[in-house]
Design an enzyme around this catalytic site. Structure first.
Site, PDB file in Angstrom:
ATOM      1  N   ILE A  15       0.836  -1.204   0.000  1.00 41.10           N
ATOM      2  CA  ILE A  15       0.000   0.000   0.000  1.00 41.10           C
ATOM      3  C   ILE A  15       0.870   1.253   0.000  1.00 41.10           C
ATOM      4  CG2 ILE A  15      -1.750   1.310   1.265  1.00 41.10           C
ATOM      5  CD1 ILE A  15      -2.719  -1.410   2.407  1.00 41.10           C
ATOM      6  N   THR A  39      -4.759   5.642   6.886  1.00 43.01           N
ATOM      7  CA  THR A  39      -5.629   4.601   6.338  1.00 43.01           C
ATOM      8  C   THR A  39      -5.202   3.237   6.856  1.00 43.01           C
ATOM      9  OG1 THR A  39      -4.211   4.531   4.381  1.00 43.01           O
ATOM     10  CG2 THR A  39      -6.212   5.860   4.224  1.00 43.01           C
ATOM     11  N   ALA A  40      -4.400   3.223   7.931  1.00 39.03           N
ATOM     12  CA  ALA A  40      -3.885   1.971   8.479  1.00 39.03           C
ATOM     13  C   ALA A  40      -4.722   1.544   9.674  1.00 39.03           C
ATOM     14  CB  ALA A  40      -2.405   2.133   8.839  1.00 39.03           C
ATOM     15  N   ARG A  41      -4.249   1.825  10.893  1.00 40.46           N
ATOM     16  CA  ARG A  41      -4.962   1.431  12.098  1.00 40.46           C
ATOM     17  C   ARG A  41      -5.073   2.614  13.048  1.00 40.46           C
ATOM     18  NH1 ARG A  41      -6.509  -2.018   9.412  1.00 40.46           N
ATOM     19  NH2 ARG A  41      -6.491  -4.280   9.726  1.00 40.46           N
ATOM     20  N   ASP A  66      -9.190   7.372   8.094  1.00 46.87           N
ATOM     21  CA  ASP A  66     -10.087   6.288   7.692  1.00 46.87           C
ATOM     22  C   ASP A  66     -10.124   5.178   8.735  1.00 46.87           C
ATOM     23  OD1 ASP A  66     -11.813   5.029   5.685  1.00 46.87           O
ATOM     24  OD2 ASP A  66     -10.189   3.562   5.447  1.00 46.87           O
ATOM     25  N   GLU A 111     -13.799   1.305  16.873  1.00 46.19           N
ATOM     26  CA  GLU A 111     -14.683   1.257  15.711  1.00 46.19           C
ATOM     27  C   GLU A 111     -15.849   0.316  15.983  1.00 46.19           C
ATOM     28  OE1 GLU A 111     -12.270   0.203  12.347  1.00 46.19           O
ATOM     29  OE2 GLU A 111     -11.208   2.118  12.354  1.00 46.19           O
ATOM     30  N   HIS A 113     -13.549   3.723   7.752  1.00 39.89           N
ATOM     31  CA  HIS A 113     -12.672   2.575   7.513  1.00 39.89           C
ATOM     32  C   HIS A 113     -13.096   1.812   6.264  1.00 39.89           C
ATOM     33  CE1 HIS A 113      -9.664  -0.184   9.788  1.00 39.89           C
ATOM     34  NE2 HIS A 113      -9.428  -0.180   8.483  1.00 39.89           N
ATOM     35  N   ILE A 114     -13.243   2.567   5.167  1.00 46.97           N
ATOM     36  CA  ILE A 114     -13.684   1.952   3.917  1.00 46.97           C
ATOM     37  C   ILE A 114     -12.596   2.013   2.838  1.00 46.97           C
ATOM     38  CG2 ILE A 114     -16.174   2.166   4.209  1.00 46.97           C
ATOM     39  CD1 ILE A 114     -14.052   4.785   2.358  1.00 46.97           C
ATOM     40  N   GLY A 115     -11.357   2.289   3.258  1.00 47.50           N
ATOM     41  CA  GLY A 115     -10.286   2.387   2.270  1.00 47.50           C
ATOM     42  C   GLY A 115     -10.173   1.155   1.404  1.00 47.50           C
TER      43      GLY A 115
END
Length: 308
Positions: free
Chosen positions: A152, A227-229, A253, A258, A277-279
């Site tokens: 990524i 966009t990771a954690r 993201d 969550e 969190h839709i990456g």
């Protein structure tokens, strides 16, 4: 017929076709850790394909036939890997299956932050015309610092390079990097970046790596993209940094808890561009991750059945 548990409500048809020799059990749209334990006890699966929720020691103990836990994606932090190792259960991930989708989301968040896309859209819909007063940030010539140079991170690096950005990155495991990525140490990421984008797995060693101290070491007005954690960021420290202007904008993201619940301090706060969190959630990535997760699980099961 042996069973495979999917911690979600569905799986790509292409993945289900691969699993046709097994009975597939779905945990539903919002599985809980306790619910997964109960399903393991009821069905004793040989494999678990992890989409949502956590898989810990209790689930593993409830399924004595379990031989592999396969992640529907690349991040395995929701799987208790130590418990799996102690029980001789393999943990595998669909590395790279959603790389394009997540890298594109990171690019979208970076651009939205730099170009004030969300706030200008809201102003326009409210009848305002801010051309005389607004200035966006030009990314050409700016430095983007990447934490994590896996599939990524490197895909995002290629897009950032195409924008004319200087790309620096930290990853102790990265080798044979393209010539447009300059490998640096973490202090250089904080000190030199105009944009910082996180692309690394969450470990105990890097939990809350973005915190009050590291944010104080960045350039004033930095953009942060994650966009990771969510656990990589101390959210209270980030909120304070955005409010003070140390961080110009944060495109996020993923979050520490969550799904995000109503009343989260980021909600309604200027300087935050948020997505749920839709990456990695695209139609293509859905198929790629499902197929990879199924193949990985089947490969482990076949290997363990093979004669010595």
């Amino acid at each position: 017929m042996s069973k495979i548990l999917v911690t979600g409500a569905d799986l790509a048809p292409q993945a289900l076709e691969l699993l046709r020799g097994h009975e597939v059990v779905f945990a539903g749209k919002a599985p809980t850790e306790e619910g997964i334990v109960a399903l393991c006890a009821e069905h004793n699966p040989v494999a678990i394909i992890v989409r949502y929720s956590k898989v810990g020691a209790a689930a593993m103990d409830a399924a004595p036939a379990l031989r592999v836990v396969s992640k529907h994606g690349s991040g395995t932090d929701t799987i208790d890997k130590l418990a799996a190792k102690e029980r001789d259960i393999e943990v595998v991930a669909a590395a790279g299956a959603n790389a394009a989708a997540v890298a594109e989301q990171a690019l979208a968040l970076m651009l939205a932050c730099a170009k004030s896309v969300v706030s200008l859209d809201a102003r326009m819909h409210g009848g305002h015309w801010d051309k005389a007063t607004h200035k966006s940030l030009e990314l050409n010539g700016r430095t983007v610092g990447l934490v994590g140079l896996g599939a990524i991170g490197l895909r995002f690096a290629r897009m950032a390079d195409a924008l004319g950005m200087r790309v620096i990155g930290f990853d102790p495991f990265a080798k044979d990097l393209p010539d447009y990525v300059e490998k640096v140490e973490m202090p250089d990421i904080w000190r030199e970046s105009d944009v910082i984008s996180l692309h690394c797995p969450l470990t105990e060693g890097n939990r809350q790596m973005v915190n009050a101290q590291t944010l104080s070491e960045t350039r004033r007005g930095v953009i942060l993209v994650n966009t990771a954690r969510g656990g990589l960021i101390d959210e209270d420290a980030l909120l304070a940094a955005v409010r003070s202007g140390q961080v110009m904008s944060a495109g996020l993201d993923s979050f520490a808890v969550e799904p995000m619940v109503a009343g989260h301090p980021f909600q309604g706060e200027k300087g935050f561009v948020l997505s749920p969190h839709i990456g990695g959630v695209t139609s293509d990535a859905y198929v790629n991750m499902g197929v990879a997760a199924a193949r990985n699980a089947l490969a482990v099961l076949a290997k363990q059945r093979a004669p010595a």
